[in-house]
Design an enzyme around this catalytic site. Sequence first.
Site, short mmCIF file in Angstrom:
data_model
loop_
_atom_site.label_atom_id
_atom_site.label_comp_id
_atom_site.label_asym_id
_atom_site.label_seq_id
_atom_site.Cartn_x
_atom_site.Cartn_y
_atom_site.Cartn_z
N ASP A 310 -6.61 7.64 -3.96
CA ASP A 310 -6.34 6.01 -3.42
C ASP A 310 -7.02 6.20 -2.42
O ASP A 310 -8.08 7.14 -1.99
CB ASP A 310 -5.38 6.10 -2.89
N GLU A 515 1.02 -4.24 -1.01
CA GLU A 515 0.86 -3.20 -0.21
C GLU A 515 2.16 -2.87 0.97
O GLU A 515 3.27 -4.07 1.18
CB GLU A 515 -0.17 -2.32 -0.07
#
Length: 627
Positions: A310, A515
Amino acid sequence: MGPRSRVLCALVLLLCVVCPDQATATKYDALYKDPSQPVGVRVQDLLKRLTLDEKLGQMTQIEMTVANASVIEKYDIGSVLSGGGSIPAPNATAAQWINMTDYFQSGALKTRHGIPEIYGIDAVHGHNNVYGATIFPHNVGLGCTRDPALLKRIGAATALEVRATGIPYVFAPCIAVCRDPRWGRCYESYSEDPDVVKSLTTIIDGLQGTPPKGWKGPYVQNSRRVAACAKHFVGDGGTQGGIDEGNTVVSYEELVNIHMKAYPDAIARGVSTIMASYNSWNGVKMHANKFLLTDVLKGQLGFKGFIISDWQGVDRISEPWGVNITNSTELALNAGIDMIMVPYNYTGFLDVAKQLIAEKKVPMSRIDDAVTRILRVKFEMGLFEKPYGDKSLKNYIGALSHRSLAREAVRKSLVLLKNGKTGSKPLLPLSKGAKKILVVGAHANDIGLQCGGWTITWQGMPGNITKGTTILEGIKKTVNSKTKVVYKANPSKGDAKNKGYQYAIIVVGEQPYAEFNGDNKNLTVPDPYPELIKDTCSHVRCVVVMVSGRPLVVEPFVDHMDAFVAAWLPGTEGNGIADVLFGKYDFQGKLSRTWFKRVDQLPMNVGDKDYDPLYPFGFGLKMGLES
Ligand SMILES: *[C@@H]1O[C@H](CO)[C@@H](O)[C@H](O)[C@H]1NC(C)=O
Ligand SMILES: *[C@@H]1O[C@H](CO)[C@@H](O)[C@H](O)[C@H]1NC(C)=O
Ligand SMILES: *[C@@H]1O[C@H](CO)[C@@H](O)[C@H](O)[C@H]1NC(C)=O
Ligand SMILES: *[C@@H]1O[C@H](CO)[C@@H](O)[C@H](O)[C@H]1NC(C)=O
Ligand SMILES: *[C@@H]1O[C@H](CO)[C@@H](O)[C@H](O)[C@H]1NC(C)=O
Ligand SMILES: *[C@@H]1O[C@H](CO)[C@@H](O)[C@H](O)[C@H]1NC(C)=O
Ligand SMILES: *[C@@H]1O[C@H](CO)[C@@H](O)[C@H](O)[C@H]1NC(C)=O
Ligand SMILES: *[C@@H]1O[C@H](CO)[C@@H](O)[C@H](O)[C@H]1NC(C)=O
């Protein structure tokens, strides 16, 4: 060269001599350039030609904003990405996107072996960075459709819009199993139920195409499809308290049966890549977890595509982030990460990786495994043969057929939670012929609010940030021409009193987030909505439409509502809501998540003991339209 590759080479040479079909290879100056060769042969041929620098370049993914053709050429960069909201120009057209991606590709093709770079982007509910693209409902809503065939069609439409901008690779689907809606990414998860998540991996068939029976390994059908990425491996939706990037404390059995459950399916569908997750499992960061990434994912589950990190996922292995990159890089490479989403400091990564190899802290066999996997995906998807964007696809962006598919997805994702107060008649379907109706709430007339996070920008934002139809516009187009629709974003108290409204549609919801910014411990309905609901519903019969990434605490005022509809984050096609409210179609959505009463019940998921929801998982009423 190892003994195995020596045998392979000898075999290949022999084939070229004795087999007339293979003689075509001679018209290419290298075996890897010959598209008629099996992918395995091309990969091995190319791998053996590469220097260490060239191999490490393939493993490096850099952000668009630090990329240019000379950097890509100089460092043999294997991949470029757009982070959330990273675009060539404000409201860039397909032509501007392709101009950029082709320019980057020209740098890659100038390298010694002309290995194309693979451009990746977060297209998580349609091609969401791109102005004018079709924005589909976020995954939480799609989970309520329980419709695998619909997901496949959405995948195919998204692939075309992505390809229209010259991009062959998406970081989707997210197959997280969100077990706690306090998590800011919960809307990226189809469901709290692993079987629902598993059933919707069909989106991969749409994105990549369906592989032939018995296919093993990564698969991308042609240049109208894209390489997909199942994410985030593994346990992202299980962190304690729903804290983003937190620690998932569960047994191995629970990890496999809940969080890993959809992965074998994604792999069987030929998913090209898998992204490692930021979270830890029982205190060990997933980016450093060799057991799960290498032994389980590549070993036991037989995944043959590449594992990508990521964003700064390697740096985040150390606490605080980036404190010891050398250490983190060693752990990540040895754990089995193949491509590193650096994304900015690529020279730093390359230097550190080279040093680790020189010191033999990372073996060459690990680097060869990584590059083999990356090249396998690039060859398999035909990137060497068609490295540039296809300008003829430009009309697919926001195409009418895609918008009508999104509208269908919206109506199928709506969940009817209440219809009529006890002892009174149902309010829905609403009458189209009412003389005068009231619509209230800012969420009723704002594309940005109805799309949520990961739309145009990373976090998303209010305002008409892209093309689409607001919920209010959908209502106006549906009612009779004589119906007076009064809209007020934020009316004052008592405003609905004695105005002769036949009914009110109250559209409420959350502000956009993505997020960790979306982590939320109270999950209350934001102001001014609780008061707006109580006040409006005390003067006129009302339906409340909730635009949110997750269930919110509604128990204290649900009694005031005549009807209640969960609309999730529907995307650009807000007219799908009027299609159902006014009875053109019936509701068919079923809750993909448990609707809790209070946050102190969380985490609470279907199957738990002491399960005491406001509305249970799978709940969803119908209006009972006569067909
Ligand atoms: C590309 O980026 C590098 C590093 O930032 C810079 O030194 C170089 O001048 C840039 N080249 C072009 C052609 O923009
Ligand atoms: C096309 O890309 C080049 C290289 O990045 C850039 O200089 C130019 O401005 C772009 N042209 C358009 C029309 O976007
Ligand atoms: C990483 O650093 C920590 C502390 O500096 C050390 O204890 C650990 O052994 C290091 N790990 C590796 C793989 O170098
Ligand atoms: C960083 O990690 C390396 C091992 O990879 C170790 O040799 C070094 O001492 C560490 N540095 C710090 C500041 O922890
Ligand atoms: C890039 O990474 C290297 C190696 O970790 C580090 O020494 C350097 O300070 C970093 N540069 C920036 C600008 O962060
Ligand atoms: C969004 O567009 C609609 C329809 O054109 C308009 O009525 C509304 O005022 C706009 N909303 C915002 C927040 O700009
Ligand atoms: C981009 O589109 C938005 C929404 O239509 C508009 O408000 C904005 O002015 C546009 N920006 C540019 C640079 O064209
Ligand atoms: C709930 O939490 C969010 C996110 O932390 C915060 O912005 C909001 O103010 C909180 N609301 C209440 C009523 O505490």
